[in-house]
Write a protein that holds these residues in place. Structure first.
Motif, PDB file in Angstrom:
ATOM      1  N   ALA A 151       0.712  -1.276   0.053  1.00  0.00           N
ATOM      2  CA  ALA A 151      -0.040  -0.075  -0.076  1.00  0.00           C
ATOM      3  C   ALA A 151       0.812   1.632   0.218  1.00  0.00           C
ATOM      4  CB  ALA A 151      -0.846   0.107   1.158  1.00  0.00           C
ATOM      5  N   THR A 152       1.814   1.110  -0.691  1.00  0.00           N
ATOM      6  CA  THR A 152       2.892   2.397  -0.859  1.00  0.00           C
ATOM      7  C   THR A 152       2.512   3.508  -1.419  1.00  0.00           C
ATOM      8  OG1 THR A 152       4.822   0.733  -1.750  1.00  0.00           O
ATOM      9  CG2 THR A 152       4.888   1.617   0.668  1.00  0.00           C
ATOM     10  N   ARG A 153       2.392   2.669  -2.531  1.00  0.00           N
ATOM     11  CA  ARG A 153       1.191   3.452  -3.524  1.00  0.00           C
ATOM     12  C   ARG A 153      -0.643   2.791  -4.181  1.00  0.00           C
ATOM     13  NH1 ARG A 153       5.362   5.683  -7.271  1.00  0.00           N
ATOM     14  NH2 ARG A 153       3.649   6.734  -7.822  1.00  0.00           N
ATOM     15  N   VAL A 154      -1.242   3.927  -3.782  1.00  0.00           N
ATOM     16  CA  VAL A 154      -2.171   3.392  -4.272  1.00  0.00           C
ATOM     17  C   VAL A 154      -2.318   4.124  -6.053  1.00  0.00           C
ATOM     18  CG1 VAL A 154      -5.182   3.651  -3.552  1.00  0.00           C
ATOM     19  CG2 VAL A 154      -3.282   3.590  -2.722  1.00  0.00           C
ATOM     20  N   VAL A 155      -3.722   4.054  -6.013  1.00  0.00           N
ATOM     21  CA  VAL A 155      -4.068   4.746  -7.813  1.00  0.00           C
ATOM     22  C   VAL A 155      -5.107   4.289  -8.003  1.00  0.00           C
ATOM     23  CG1 VAL A 155      -2.071   4.039  -9.154  1.00  0.00           C
ATOM     24  CG2 VAL A 155      -3.942   2.276  -9.229  1.00  0.00           C
ATOM     25  N   ALA A 156      -6.475   4.986  -8.927  1.00  0.00           N
ATOM     26  CA  ALA A 156      -7.593   4.911  -8.767  1.00  0.00           C
ATOM     27  C   ALA A 156      -8.630   5.718  -9.887  1.00  0.00           C
ATOM     28  CB  ALA A 156      -8.636   5.854  -7.794  1.00  0.00           C
ATOM     29  N   THR A 157      -8.989   4.873 -10.196  1.00  0.00           N
ATOM     30  CA  THR A 157      -9.790   4.950 -12.140  1.00  0.00           C
ATOM     31  C   THR A 157     -11.502   6.400 -11.226  1.00  0.00           C
ATOM     32  OG1 THR A 157      -9.066   3.160 -13.333  1.00  0.00           O
ATOM     33  CG2 THR A 157     -10.802   4.555 -13.888  1.00  0.00           C
ATOM     34  N   GLY A 158     -11.181   7.458 -11.600  1.00  0.00           N
ATOM     35  CA  GLY A 158     -12.104   8.480 -11.186  1.00  0.00           C
ATOM     36  C   GLY A 158     -13.278   9.095 -12.753  1.00  0.00           C
ATOM     37  N   SER A 159     -14.356   9.211 -12.206  1.00  0.00           N
ATOM     38  CA  SER A 159     -15.162   9.120 -13.193  1.00  0.00           C
ATOM     39  C   SER A 159     -14.807  10.790 -12.896  1.00  0.00           C
ATOM     40  CB  SER A 159     -16.795   9.310 -12.648  1.00  0.00           C
ATOM     41  OG  SER A 159     -17.762   9.746 -13.819  1.00  0.00           O
ATOM     42  N   VAL A 160     -14.707  11.690 -13.940  1.00  0.00           N
ATOM     43  CA  VAL A 160     -14.043  13.513 -14.256  1.00  0.00           C
ATOM     44  C   VAL A 160     -15.263  13.894 -14.872  1.00  0.00           C
ATOM     45  CG1 VAL A 160     -12.641  14.781 -14.697  1.00  0.00           C
ATOM     46  CG2 VAL A 160     -11.814  12.584 -14.108  1.00  0.00           C
ATOM     47  N   ARG A 161     -15.331  15.320 -14.684  1.00  0.00           N
ATOM     48  CA  ARG A 161     -16.397  15.914 -15.675  1.00  0.00           C
ATOM     49  C   ARG A 161     -15.400  17.095 -16.180  1.00  0.00           C
ATOM     50  NH1 ARG A 161     -21.138  15.139 -17.142  1.00  0.00           N
ATOM     51  NH2 ARG A 161     -22.380  13.270 -15.866  1.00  0.00           N
ATOM     52  N   ASP A 162     -15.111  17.062 -17.209  1.00  0.00           N
ATOM     53  CA  ASP A 162     -14.301  18.840 -17.553  1.00  0.00           C
ATOM     54  C   ASP A 162     -15.060  20.252 -17.518  1.00  0.00           C
ATOM     55  OD1 ASP A 162     -11.405  17.552 -17.411  1.00  0.00           O
ATOM     56  OD2 ASP A 162     -12.381  16.633 -18.921  1.00  0.00           O
ATOM     57  N   THR A 163     -16.218  19.601 -18.241  1.00  0.00           N
ATOM     58  CA  THR A 163     -17.107  20.729 -18.271  1.00  0.00           C
ATOM     59  C   THR A 163     -18.509  20.559 -17.454  1.00  0.00           C
ATOM     60  OG1 THR A 163     -17.584  20.143 -21.089  1.00  0.00           O
ATOM     61  CG2 THR A 163     -16.120  21.556 -20.349  1.00  0.00           C
ATOM     62  N   LEU A 164     -19.385  21.083 -17.887  1.00  0.00           N
ATOM     63  CA  LEU A 164     -21.163  21.089 -18.036  1.00  0.00           C
ATOM     64  C   LEU A 164     -21.718  20.876 -18.673  1.00  0.00           C
ATOM     65  CD1 LEU A 164     -21.716  23.234 -14.730  1.00  0.00           C
ATOM     66  CD2 LEU A 164     -21.274  21.088 -14.409  1.00  0.00           C
ATOM     67  N   SER A 165     -20.977  19.594 -19.737  1.00  0.00           N
ATOM     68  CA  SER A 165     -21.489  19.718 -20.325  1.00  0.00           C
ATOM     69  C   SER A 165     -21.259  17.619 -21.240  1.00  0.00           C
ATOM     70  CB  SER A 165     -21.248  20.140 -21.504  1.00  0.00           C
ATOM     71  OG  SER A 165     -21.673  19.787 -22.835  1.00  0.00           O
ATOM     72  N   GLY A 166     -22.310  16.626 -21.763  1.00  0.00           N
ATOM     73  CA  GLY A 166     -22.046  15.350 -22.315  1.00  0.00           C
ATOM     74  C   GLY A 166     -21.443  15.361 -21.082  1.00  0.00           C
ATOM     75  N   PRO A 167     -21.272  13.649 -21.188  1.00  0.00           N
ATOM     76  CA  PRO A 167     -21.312  12.327 -20.754  1.00  0.00           C
ATOM     77  C   PRO A 167     -19.969  12.454 -19.970  1.00  0.00           C
ATOM     78  CG  PRO A 167     -20.456  11.365 -22.406  1.00  0.00           C
ATOM     79  CD  PRO A 167     -21.512  12.805 -22.531  1.00  0.00           C
ATOM     80  N   PRO A 168     -19.260  12.184 -18.637  1.00  0.00           N
ATOM     81  CA  PRO A 168     -17.897  12.020 -17.724  1.00  0.00           C
ATOM     82  C   PRO A 168     -17.157  11.289 -18.974  1.00  0.00           C
ATOM     83  CG  PRO A 168     -19.975  10.825 -16.886  1.00  0.00           C
ATOM     84  CD  PRO A 168     -20.341  11.690 -17.248  1.00  0.00           C
ATOM     85  N   ARG A 169     -15.946  11.269 -18.427  1.00  0.00           N
ATOM     86  CA  ARG A 169     -14.859  10.176 -18.666  1.00  0.00           C
ATOM     87  C   ARG A 169     -14.041  10.265 -17.446  1.00  0.00           C
ATOM     88  NH1 ARG A 169      -9.147  12.793 -17.580  1.00  0.00           N
ATOM     89  NH2 ARG A 169      -9.515  15.514 -17.093  1.00  0.00           N
ATOM     90  N   THR A 170     -12.837   9.316 -17.959  1.00  0.00           N
ATOM     91  CA  THR A 170     -12.573   8.560 -16.819  1.00  0.00           C
ATOM     92  C   THR A 170     -10.989   8.871 -16.798  1.00  0.00           C
ATOM     93  OG1 THR A 170     -11.996   6.794 -17.850  1.00  0.00           O
ATOM     94  CG2 THR A 170     -14.367   6.283 -16.411  1.00  0.00           C
ATOM     95  N   ALA A 171     -10.748   8.886 -15.231  1.00  0.00           N
ATOM     96  CA  ALA A 171      -8.867   8.870 -15.501  1.00  0.00           C
ATOM     97  C   ALA A 171      -8.730   7.980 -14.236  1.00  0.00           C
ATOM     98  CB  ALA A 171      -8.542  10.882 -14.754  1.00  0.00           C
TER      99      ALA A 171
END
Length: 657
Positions: free
Chosen positions: A41-61
């Motif tokens: 657990a020295t490094r943890v990564v997460a995939t999140g749902s992200v909105r860059d604008t208030l338009s359209g569907p989200p992307r993932t990062a």
């Protein structure tokens, strides 16, 4: 109700609510859908749902969890997902669609300088998931071809790639399953950056896992269409030759594969499932040397994720009644040890999952009705928060969302039913909306916004929202989940109605201001229940089945109906006809707003159209709303604002609020 609501006060309220949810979090994750960590657990990564604008569907990062915050592994607005550390923790692999939107390919970089990650040799299709081999020299790729079905839990559409514009007159042609729509297995050699296809033609692979260095186990079917998933088997594939041996054929659906580090055992879940991606049931372990299979006893929890910690210990996540569970089974003697989860749910894409560490602790995402996602380490001694998606806007939404309370009541046949009711401030009785979940093998849990922004939005406007888990739901064992099979629209309806009676009798629900809504199977019940009972002042079925006969010949999952309804669509007296809402439209007195998505392959928009037309023919007040760019559910933010505004408008106007 106006045909367009974008200039109404309801739309203004809805837009302001969605802005509060996202505006101060643009460019950062608003929810976490996947986790991975190094063994220590020295490094943890997460995939999140992200909105860059208030338009359209989200992307993932994909993000590193560092110093209490989220740091993107790469810059830019491409979508990335499925970050995975190599066994020694030095490399990080992830998937990116930087070359073609929606088509993901493998990338690998140093875990310390992943921003310099290189794209690997590409495969024909889009990579859906990966797994490092035990020694870290190779990576297993699960690849879906263009045209492959997308599960209803992720939109119920199909994987597409940009094509040249066709002439306006050009027809849409269907010759059956597209040639490239298969899901296949590939092996990537890390040192040489070479890739080869492992699976042979004629088999489709829904999920897979390494089994030692030279074998792979997989869930497989002979056809690539979504419907064939219901009849999949577990197979073993030889990495050198591609030869396939069947390991297990079950009575229900199979998935959640994981193999022990020594390659001696494979663990999996067998469950009655409504949809691919909604998987919770009994866990089994197979000894590959003897092919003997034993079921794990975890006190009637329905398990949704499994992970080997070492050769003798298997970690699990799941649901027991309304609670999330995380525990470890000692395979040698069957003893079980569970981690305390507090009063919070364990999140996942749909059901609980997480990542166990070598010391038996687990990295998870936790939430509650008014608490957004937090990345947390669970230990025997408690929980440590690593990062939170909360922000000023989400805290404002949470403060206006009232409170969630667990409730239980007795159905007419004596069965205890459980659920959650979300209440506005003050004393009842409140105008109350029955919110029927999909599946039916799914569950309402106390999660952030109940996984639907419409719930806290309605509560913020003074409504109580009632979220029952009738027979057929998961979380109470497979026998409970099976109680709706062959009886869709039967006893489960009485579970809902008796729950409403309970809320009326306890002073929560106003009997003169009752509504019902639900999506997918919940949309079916929302349209069916008004043919059986006239107590509801308004109904909103969304993405429903309303005619089991026509649905059978227009959906991409007809097996769901054959597995759950008695009889045949060829029999006019069968449930395919007699349990269809359109058959009983003359009994409806409740005004209905029915909603569909043009891209939905699971419950096609024609189902909403049929119900609307059937009601209109009977003189029942009805409105129809079809979103042109949505599938099985709402993902675009403009559509979400409109969706919430329409539902509020429909209930408020028919409740005389």
């Amino acid at each position: 109700m106006p045909q367009q609501v974008h200039e109404t006060d309801f739309h203004t309220l809805s837009a302001a609510f969605i802005r509060r949810l996202h505006e101060s979090r643009l460019g950062l994750p608003h929810q976490v859908i996947d986790l991975s960590a190094t063994p220590d657990a020295t490094r943890v990564v997460a995939t999140g749902s992200v909105r860059d604008t208030l338009s359209g569907p989200p992307r993932t990062a994909v993000y590193f969890i560092e110093d209490g915050d989220f740091r993107a592994i790469v810059d830019g607005v491409e979508s990335t997902l499925h970050g995975r550390f190599s066994p020694n923790g030095r490399l990080l692999s992830f998937l990116s669609d930087r070359k073609r939107a929606g088509i993901f390919q493998l990338h690998i970089g140093s875990a310390d300088r992943v921003e310099n990650a290189k794209g690997c040799t590409e495969v024909d299709g889009t990579v859906e998931y990966t797994q490092w081999s035990p020694t870290g020299g190779r990576i297993l790729l699960g690849v879906a071809g263009v045209g492959a079905d997308i599960a209803s839990t992720h939109g119920g559409t199909a994987i597409t790639a940009a094509t040249r514009d066709a002439p306006a007159w050009c027809p849409t042609v269907d010759y059956g399953t597209p040639e490239k729509a298969w899901r296949s297995l590939w092996i990537h050699d890390v040192e040489n950056d070479s890739v080869r296809r492992l699976s042979l033609p004629g088999a489709n692979y829904w999920e897979s896992a390494w089994c030692g260095e030279n074998q792979v186990v997989a869930v497989s079917s002979p056809s690539p269409d979504e419907d064939s998933w219901y009849r999949s088997v577990i197979v073993q594939v030889d990495v050198d030759t591609g030869a396939v041996v069947e390991l297990f054929r079950g009575e229900d659906q199979l998935g959640v594969l994981t193999t022990s580090p020594d390659g001696a055992r494979v663990a999996f879940v067998q469950a009655l499932c409504s949809d691919r991606g909604l998987f919770a049931g009994n866990a089994f372990v197979m000894d590959l040397a003897t092919r003997s299979v034993s079921r794990l006893d975890v006190s009637d929890a329905d398990l949704s994720f499994l992970q080997w910690i070492d050769a003798e210990h298997l970690g699990y996540f799941g649901i027991r009644h309304l609670e999330s569970v995380a525990g470890i089974v000692d395979i040698r003697d069957g003893s079980v040890s569970e981690l305390p989860t507090g009063n919070r749910s364990i999140a996942g894409s749909r059901l609980p999952r997480g990542h166990f560490l070598q010391d038996g602790s687990a990295v998870v995402v936790q939430d509650s009705y008014t608490l957004p996602h937090e990345v947390t380490v669970l230990t025997k001694g408690g929980a440590k928060i690593l990062a939170s998606t909360a922000h000023d806007g989400s805290r404002e939404v949470g403060s206006s969302a009232g409170r969630a309370e667990a409730v239980s009541w007795t159905a007419p046949d004596g069965l205890t039913i459980e659920g959650i009711v979300c209440l506005p401030p003050g004393e009842g009785p409140f105008p109350t909306v029955l919110n029927v979940h999909g599946g039916p093998v799914w569950i309402h849990r106390e999660s952030w916004m109940m996984k639907q922004s419409i719930v806290p939005f309605l509560v913020s406007q003074g409504f109580a929202v009632f979220c029952p888990n009738p027979r057929g739901s998961c979380g109470r064992g497979q026998a409970f989940a099976r109680k709706a099979v062959g009886d869709f629209g039967g006893a489960e309806v009485q579970d809902h109605l008796s729950g409403i009676d309970h809320l009326v009798n306890t002073g929560i629900a106003d009997p003169a201001r009752l509504g019902v809504m639900g999506g997918s199977h919940g949309g079916y019940i929302a349209s069916w229940i008004v043919t059986q009972d006239d107590r509801f002042a308004a109904a909103v079925p969304f993405f429903p089945v309303t005619d089991w006969y026509s649905w059978t010949f227009s959906t991409n999952i007809p097996s769901f109906g054959f597995l759950n309804l008695d009889g045949s669509p060829e029999d006019p007296g069968s449930a395919f006809h007699m349990r269809s809402p359109v058959t009983h439209a003359s009994s409806v007195r409740t005004p209905c707003l029915t909603i569909g998505g043009s891209l939905d392959k699971c419950t096609p928009a024609g189902q909403a159209v049929e119900f609307h037309n059937a009601l209109r023919l009977q003189g029942v007040e009805s409105a129809l709303c079809i979103y042109p760019n949505e599938g099985h559910g709402i993902r675009g933010i403009e559509a979400e604002i409109d969706f919430n505004a329409r539902i509020l408008d429909w209930f408020a106007s028919h409740f005389d609020l």
